[in-house]
Scaffold this active site. Structure first.
Site, PDB file in Angstrom:
ATOM      1  N   LYS A 114     -85.726 -37.881-129.365  1.00  0.00           N
ATOM      2  CA  LYS A 114     -86.555 -36.674-129.578  1.00  0.00           C
ATOM      3  C   LYS A 114     -85.707 -35.529-130.124  1.00  0.00           C
ATOM      4  CE  LYS A 114     -90.615 -37.945-127.743  1.00  0.00           C
ATOM      5  NZ  LYS A 114     -91.844 -37.821-127.068  1.00  0.00           N
ATOM      6  N   LYS A 195     -91.660 -48.076-132.309  1.00  0.00           N
ATOM      7  CA  LYS A 195     -92.846 -48.246-131.451  1.00  0.00           C
ATOM      8  C   LYS A 195     -93.964 -47.330-131.946  1.00  0.00           C
ATOM      9  CE  LYS A 195     -92.634 -44.749-127.939  1.00  0.00           C
ATOM     10  NZ  LYS A 195     -93.507 -44.277-126.924  1.00  0.00           N
ATOM     11  N   LYS A 198     -97.475 -41.333-131.067  1.00  0.00           N
ATOM     12  CA  LYS A 198     -98.317 -40.254-131.597  1.00  0.00           C
ATOM     13  C   LYS A 198     -97.548 -39.397-132.583  1.00  0.00           C
ATOM     14  CE  LYS A 198    -100.043 -39.702-126.968  1.00  0.00           C
ATOM     15  NZ  LYS A 198     -98.989 -39.337-126.030  1.00  0.00           N
TER      16      LYS A 198
HETATM   17  N1  AQP Z   1     -96.052 -48.195-128.536  1.00  0.00           N
HETATM   18  C1  AQP Z   1     -96.231 -48.311-127.227  1.00  0.00           C
HETATM   19  N2  AQP Z   1     -96.378 -49.540-126.684  1.00  0.00           N
HETATM   20  C2  AQP Z   1     -96.591 -49.678-125.344  1.00  0.00           C
HETATM   21  N3  AQP Z   1     -96.674 -48.631-124.481  1.00  0.00           N
HETATM   22  C3  AQP Z   1     -96.544 -47.385-124.992  1.00  0.00           C
HETATM   23  N4  AQP Z   1     -96.590 -46.157-124.447  1.00  0.00           N
HETATM   24  C4  AQP Z   1     -96.387 -45.235-125.400  1.00  0.00           C
HETATM   25  N5  AQP Z   1     -96.221 -45.811-126.590  1.00  0.00           N
HETATM   26  C5  AQP Z   1     -96.311 -47.172-126.388  1.00  0.00           C
HETATM   27  C6  AQP Z   1     -96.837 -45.898-123.018  1.00  0.00           C
HETATM   28  O1  AQP Z   1     -97.969 -45.042-122.937  1.00  0.00           O
HETATM   29  C7  AQP Z   1     -97.852 -44.214-121.801  1.00  0.00           C
HETATM   30  C8  AQP Z   1     -98.166 -42.780-122.148  1.00  0.00           C
HETATM   31  O2  AQP Z   1     -97.213 -42.331-123.097  1.00  0.00           O
HETATM   32  P1  AQP Z   1     -96.979 -40.787-123.352  1.00  0.00           P
HETATM   33  O3  AQP Z   1     -97.984 -40.283-124.282  1.00  0.00           O
HETATM   34  O4  AQP Z   1     -96.889 -40.065-122.128  1.00  0.00           O
HETATM   35  O5  AQP Z   1     -95.555 -40.724-123.965  1.00  0.00           O
HETATM   36  P2  AQP Z   1     -94.839 -41.530-125.036  1.00  0.00           P
HETATM   37  O6  AQP Z   1     -94.264 -42.765-124.492  1.00  0.00           O
HETATM   38  O7  AQP Z   1     -93.856 -40.592-125.600  1.00  0.00           O
HETATM   39  O8  AQP Z   1     -95.993 -41.897-126.077  1.00  0.00           O
HETATM   40  P3  AQP Z   1     -95.993 -41.594-127.585  1.00  0.00           P
HETATM   41  O9  AQP Z   1     -97.230 -42.048-128.230  1.00  0.00           O
HETATM   42  O10 AQP Z   1     -94.727 -42.107-128.178  1.00  0.00           O
HETATM   43  O11 AQP Z   1     -96.049 -40.028-127.596  1.00  0.00           O
HETATM   44  P4  AQP Z   1     -95.144 -38.972-128.298  1.00  0.00           P
HETATM   45  O12 AQP Z   1     -95.084 -39.383-129.741  1.00  0.00           O
HETATM   46  O13 AQP Z   1     -95.854 -37.700-128.095  1.00  0.00           O
HETATM   47  O14 AQP Z   1     -93.810 -39.014-127.632  1.00  0.00           O
HETATM   48  C9  AQP Z   1     -96.414 -44.379-121.268  1.00  0.00           C
HETATM   49  O15 AQP Z   1     -96.445 -45.176-120.120  1.00  0.00           O
HETATM   50  C10 AQP Z   1     -95.709 -45.101-122.381  1.00  0.00           C
HETATM   51  O16 AQP Z   1     -94.706 -45.971-121.895  1.00  0.00           O
END
Ligand code: AQP
Length: 329
Positions: A114, A195, A198
């Site tokens: 990040k 992965k 968002k």
């Molecule tokens: N690609 C993924 N595959 C499987 N699990 C995933 N998670 C996120 N991306 C994947 C799981 O979703 C839950 C909620 O995630 P979050 O929104 O709190 O944070 P994150 O992991 O940072 O998700 P993003 O989409 O990648 O968000 P941004 O881009 O904002 O950082 C968690 O349990 C995560 O493991």
């Protein structure tokens, strides 16, 4: 309370929830509601560690809550609330900061990733993010946490910190177990080496709110053309399509596609067309429920108020016990 164990998990309101979130985490959130006392939070304090729009933030938070309810989080069974409404989360974060080695936080891969994505805004909150996450979990004395594979390192940190707490101030927290689903890591449609996330952007994710045309466009243009890898394994893009199909589609059809793949007769376009159908059918009832909830936002706000009350009731008792242990009462 009954004698079921406590399970906690959270999601950031950083954008529309996507299929990776669902298959990696929320499917488990929904399925585990009868087995545990589940506490689910929209972790808005985590999401302000990266750039965001304060004017639109409440709308964003509400959308996330609606998505969760539409997916099947049942407020009769689980506690659902917004993190910033329970101030004990930040209080516990500070207390735990005092026993967290800086060197541990410097190792966290999410912080490193990040920081690279937000070079102009590498703030203290981003660095301390994992400790706030530990606080979220331990505030409720949770023993189970369903998350995607990207969060495993933070869960290891949780167990390290709770061990330090127990050693220093006396036994209080139980070990935390990570629950990982089969969809632990769904990859980006546009760049399957990363992965699905968002923050990567629209074309990388399949949003739970995408309409059928968008689903079709995104899946049909998903990257597959990298060919098998050097050791003969499926390329990451194709593997990703198979994974989604396996988790949501019909077993027999998946088996047939696998056979075609091994006989080298599989046409990726056919696999994609089948996946589009599976996804449209899977998302239809969720999207209908989203519409219904959006037209009934007073009800959603009421659910959150009740959730906050229940979460605070537990948090108040636990934070007092924790402060007593630390010699602060
Ligand atoms: N690609 C993924 N595959 C499987 N699990 C995933 N998670 C996120 N991306 C994947 C799981 O979703 C839950 C909620 O995630 P979050 O929104 O709190 O944070 P994150 O992991 O940072 O998700 P993003 O989409 O990648 O968000 P941004 O881009 O904002 O950082 C968690 O349990 C995560 O493991």
């Amino acid at each position: 309370m009954n004698d079921k164990k406590i399970l906690f998990s959270g999601v950031q309101p950083t954008g529309d929830l996507h299929l990776g979130n669902y298959l990696g985490a929320f499917q488990n959130w929904v399925n585990l509601q009868d087995k545990y006392n589940c506490i689910y939070s929209v972790v808005d304090l985590h999401a302000i560690t990266i750039n965001y729009d304060p004017e639109k933030y409440q709308e964003r938070v509400l959308k996330t809550v609606i998505d969760l309810l539409a997916m099947g989080i049942d407020p009769q069974k689980s506690i659902l609330f917004v993190q910033s409404q329970v101030p004990e989360h930040t209080e516990l974060c500070w207390l735990l900061n005092t026993i967290t080695p800086v060197s541990e936080l410097q190792r966290m891969t999410q912080f490193k990733d990040k920081s690279k994505q937000n070079i102009a805004n590498v703030n203290m909150g981003l660095f301390d993010y994992p400790v706030l996450q530990v606080a979220d979990i331990l505030l409720y004395k949770s023993e189970f946490v369903p998350v995607g594979a990207d969060q495993v390192q933070h869960l290891e940190l949780t167990n390290d910190i709770l061990k330090k707490f127990n050693n220093k101030f006396g036994e209080y927290f139980s070990k935390v177990e990570t629950i990982i689903s089969k969809g632990e890591r769904i990859m980006s449609l546009a760049d399957p080496s990363k992965k699905m996330s968002k923050s990567l952007g629209e074309n990388h994710c399949l949003s739970l709110r995408d309409d059928p045309d968008t689903i079709r466009k995104k899946i049909m243009s998903a990257i597959t053309d990298q060919g098998p890898t050097e050791n003969g394994e499926m390329s990451a893009g194709v593997d990703n399509l198979f994974k989604m199909m396996e988790l949501l589609g019909d077993e027999e059809i998946v088996k047939k596609f696998h056979q075609d793949y091994h006989q080298q007769t599989l046409k990726y376009s056919e696999l994609k067309i089948a996946l589009v159908e599976v996804l449209i059918n899977f998302l239809k009832p969720i999207q209908e429920k989203i519409l219904e909830l959006e037209n009934n936002s007073d009800e959603v706000v009421k659910i959150l108020e009740q959730g906050t009350e229940k979460a605070r009731a537990i948090a108040r008792v636990n934070i007092r016990e924790i402060k007593e242990k630390m010699g602060l009462v």
